[in-house]
Enzyme design. Structure first.
Site, PDB file in Angstrom:
ATOM      1  N   ARG A 160      52.632  -4.264  19.512  1.00 38.80           N
ATOM      2  CA  ARG A 160      51.211  -4.147  19.202  1.00 38.80           C
ATOM      3  C   ARG A 160      50.917  -2.752  18.660  1.00 38.80           C
ATOM      4  NH1 ARG A 160      47.913  -6.465  24.287  1.00 38.80           N
ATOM      5  NH2 ARG A 160      46.586  -4.719  23.697  1.00 38.80           N
ATOM      6  N   ARG A 171      43.497   4.299  25.634  1.00 39.87           N
ATOM      7  CA  ARG A 171      43.188   3.076  26.404  1.00 39.87           C
ATOM      8  C   ARG A 171      43.143   3.367  27.901  1.00 39.87           C
ATOM      9  NH1 ARG A 171      47.704  -0.744  24.430  1.00 39.87           N
ATOM     10  NH2 ARG A 171      46.744  -2.303  25.797  1.00 39.87           N
TER      11      ARG A 171
END
Ligand code: AMP
Length: 215
Positions: A160, A171
């Site tokens: 990803r 994140r």
């Protein structure tokens, strides 16, 4: 049964959600997977979400809430659902509670999978997945039999874009700021069950199953 898996990116939510939903006969609703599918389909929602996702920050609450409620409302979710990656902010959690209450429903169990940042970073930056069947691998912890190929369908594995070291840092920061407060929110409601996420996959699945049975 209505279940939520809470935890930082890299806690193993996706892997555990697939196993637990299958074992308990629940519909697995992953907000990240639904957003990625919208992106692949080039829908308006997918287009709106892409930039946020690439940067590792959260997609606006109103978009996420209406997208997830649309899936929760579907007939296949009536027998039970497992939410993975949603809710991620206090506003989403309150919005979800309010909408469920309109149908006379509440969340039964919220599992908080606990891992520290160092392990989360190690897991995310080595993660690979199959674009066809969705199976998740890790270059060290669960490598495929043939390097770079899915054991199930032989497809070339992908990484990803938001698993790059820079985006992973963002994140985790977002998780601590926006999502961690949900632990206290659900604890107060009496539905929170913490589980250590640092062990092997089977060990964590067993710990989650035990908490679900004990509810
Ligand atoms: P995930 O696959 O759960 O790691 O999600 C990938 C990305 O999708 C996140 O970094 C966010 O940009 C977006 N996303 C997924 N779920 C949510 C949510 N509940 N609220 C806001 N953004 C989300």
């Amino acid at each position: 049964m209505s279940l939520v898996l809470l935890g930082p990116p890299g806690a193993g939510k996706g892997t555990q959600a697939a196993r637990i939903s299958q074992a308990l006969g629940l519909v697995h609703l992953s907000s990240g997977d639904i957003l990625r599918a919208e992106g692949k389909a080039s829908s308006e929602l997918g287009r709106q979400a892409k930039d946020y996702m690439d940067r590792g920050v959260l997609v606006p609450d109103d978009l996420i809430l209406s997208m997830m409620m649309d899936h929760i409302r579907r007939p296949d979710a009536a027998k039970g659902f497992l939410l993975d990656g949603f809710p991620r902010t206090l506003a989403q959690a309150q919005g979800l509670d309010a909408r469920l209450a309109e149908w006379g429903r509440t969340l039964d169990v919220v599992i908080s999978i606990e891992v520290d940042d160092a392990l989360a970073i190690k897991r995310l930056t080595g993660r690979m997945s199959c674009p066809k069947c969705g199976r998740i691998y890790h270059e060290t912890f669960s490598p495929p039999a043939q390097p770079g190929r899915c054991d199930v369908c032989g497809e070339a594995l992908i990484r990803r874009k938001d698993d790059s070291p820079e985006v992973v840092g963002q994140r985790l920061k977002t998780y601590h700021q926006e999502t961690q407060p949900l632990i206290a929110y659900y604890q107060e409601k009496g539905v929170l069950r913490p589980v250590c996420g640092a062990g092997g996959v089977d060990e964590v699945t067993a710990a989650i199953s035990k908490e679900c049975q004990a509810r």
